[in-house]
Write a protein that holds these residues in place. Structure first.
Motif, PDB file in Angstrom:
ATOM      1  N   THR A   1      41.010  34.231  53.155  1.00 48.50           N
ATOM      2  CA  THR A   1      41.789  35.461  53.102  1.00 48.50           C
ATOM      3  C   THR A   1      41.376  36.319  51.919  1.00 48.50           C
ATOM      4  O   THR A   1      40.695  35.866  50.996  1.00 48.50           O
ATOM      5  CB  THR A   1      43.301  35.147  53.041  1.00 48.50           C
ATOM      6  N   HIS A   2      41.820  37.564  51.965  1.00 52.75           N
ATOM      7  CA  HIS A   2      41.599  38.537  50.891  1.00 52.75           C
ATOM      8  C   HIS A   2      42.858  39.381  50.829  1.00 52.75           C
ATOM      9  O   HIS A   2      43.087  40.220  51.700  1.00 52.75           O
ATOM     10  CB  HIS A   2      40.366  39.390  51.220  1.00 52.75           C
ATOM     11  N   LEU A   3      43.691  39.128  49.817  1.00 52.71           N
ATOM     12  CA  LEU A   3      44.996  39.782  49.765  1.00 52.71           C
ATOM     13  C   LEU A   3      44.891  41.210  49.240  1.00 52.71           C
ATOM     14  O   LEU A   3      43.887  41.611  48.643  1.00 52.71           O
ATOM     15  CB  LEU A   3      45.950  38.974  48.886  1.00 52.71           C
ATOM     16  N   ALA A   4      45.954  41.971  49.457  1.00 55.29           N
ATOM     17  CA  ALA A   4      45.999  43.380  49.071  1.00 55.29           C
ATOM     18  C   ALA A   4      45.653  43.558  47.597  1.00 55.29           C
ATOM     19  O   ALA A   4      46.131  42.811  46.736  1.00 55.29           O
ATOM     20  CB  ALA A   4      47.386  43.948  49.353  1.00 55.29           C
ATOM     21  N   ALA A   5      44.854  44.581  47.325  1.00 61.83           N
ATOM     22  CA  ALA A   5      44.390  44.803  45.954  1.00 61.83           C
ATOM     23  C   ALA A   5      45.402  45.551  45.099  1.00 61.83           C
ATOM     24  O   ALA A   5      45.485  45.327  43.888  1.00 61.83           O
ATOM     25  CB  ALA A   5      43.067  45.566  45.976  1.00 61.83           C
TER      26      ALA A   5
END
Length: 272
Positions: free
Chosen positions: A162-166
């Motif tokens: 995953t890549h969570l909100a920046a």
């Protein structure tokens, strides 16, 4: 001759008995090297686009499975319209799946769709996969949870990327809640990703309550991964489910120019 054959058969039986599990119900064990790497669409800190350099970092790591973030797939001229996931798989000889979190119509009829998201590369066959879009507030970029099931010499291992909100903690809090629900009691499993949050953040506490953060258990030092050339923040993580034991975790700092993040690698013992 018959006596010799009998001796050979007897010794073979002894050897087979010695490697067989004492109890058929005992768990099978596999050691797996897991890498998390935000590749910044292969644009390095020198502003050079170099996908082969990213492939070299992965190859040198010796990782069995790699979760990648910020991967372009026919996205734009910034990455020469390449299918970066497929190209990396070809360079490395890995299996691959790609999770499109941004998915737009192609620039012209007959052209591939414009996509951006995450990818999982694996030495081992991928037997199933899916990508789930996560919560997104208005004006925030779509994020997702990519899931692949690997056949690791007869053991099914679940890998999540995953890549969570920046720029939205509200989104990250909801996204981590969703991730814990989506993974649930699935095991053996590992979760990797750029979480865009420091270890003391409440969204990280949500994951810590459900899974084992491999760094405190098997890493040394601060574990900082960003920014690559002078890292001062730990925002990239590898998590383990129950039945997965972290053995050693380290930040790979041998090629800080390849991306704006340093890759994080964990060697784990999987029991099934």
């Amino acid at each position: 001759m018959r006596r010799t054959l009998a001796i050979v058969l007897m010794l073979s039986g002894i050897l087979l008995t010695s490697v067989a599990p004492a109890n058929a119900s005992e768990p099978r064990q596999r050691v797996l090297s897991v890498l998390s790497f935000n590749i910044h669409h292969a644009q390095g800190t020198d502003d050079v686009l170099d996908l082969a350099r990213v492939a070299g970092v992965i190859r040198d790591s010796g990782a069995d499975v790699v979760g990648l973030q910020e991967v372009d797939r026919h996205y734009s001229a910034r990455s020469e319209w390449a299918d970066q996931a497929a190209e990396l798989a070809r360079m490395l000889g890995y299996h691959v799946v790609f999770g499109a979190n941004i998915d737009r119509d192609p620039p012209a009829a007959g052209s591939p769709r414009i996509q951006y998201g995450t990818a999982i590369l694996s030495r081992y066959p991928i037997t199933a996969w899916d990508n789930t879009h996560l919560f997104r507030s208005p004006n925030q970029e779509q994020r997702g949870l990519l899931h692949a099931v690997l056949d690791v010499r007869g053991v099914a291992v679940h890998v999540y990327d995953t890549h969570l909100a920046a720029s939205s903690q509200v989104d990250r809090l909801e996204q981590t809640r969703q991730i814990t629900e989506l993974i649930g009691d699935t095991t053996p499993a590992v979760l990797v990703g750029d979480l865009n949050a420091l270890p003391e953040a409440p969204e990280i506490a949500t994951l810590n309550a459900a899974f084992t953060d491999t760094w405190p258990v098997s890493g040394k030092g601060a574990g900082a991964t960003y920014p690559a050339e002078a890292p001062d923040r730990r925002i990239d993580y590898i998590y383990a489910s129950r039945s997965v034991q972290p053995l050693v975790t380290r930040v790979l700092d041998g090629a800080p120019v390849a991306s704006d993040h340093l890759p994080l690698m964990s060697r784990v013992l999987v029991r099934h």
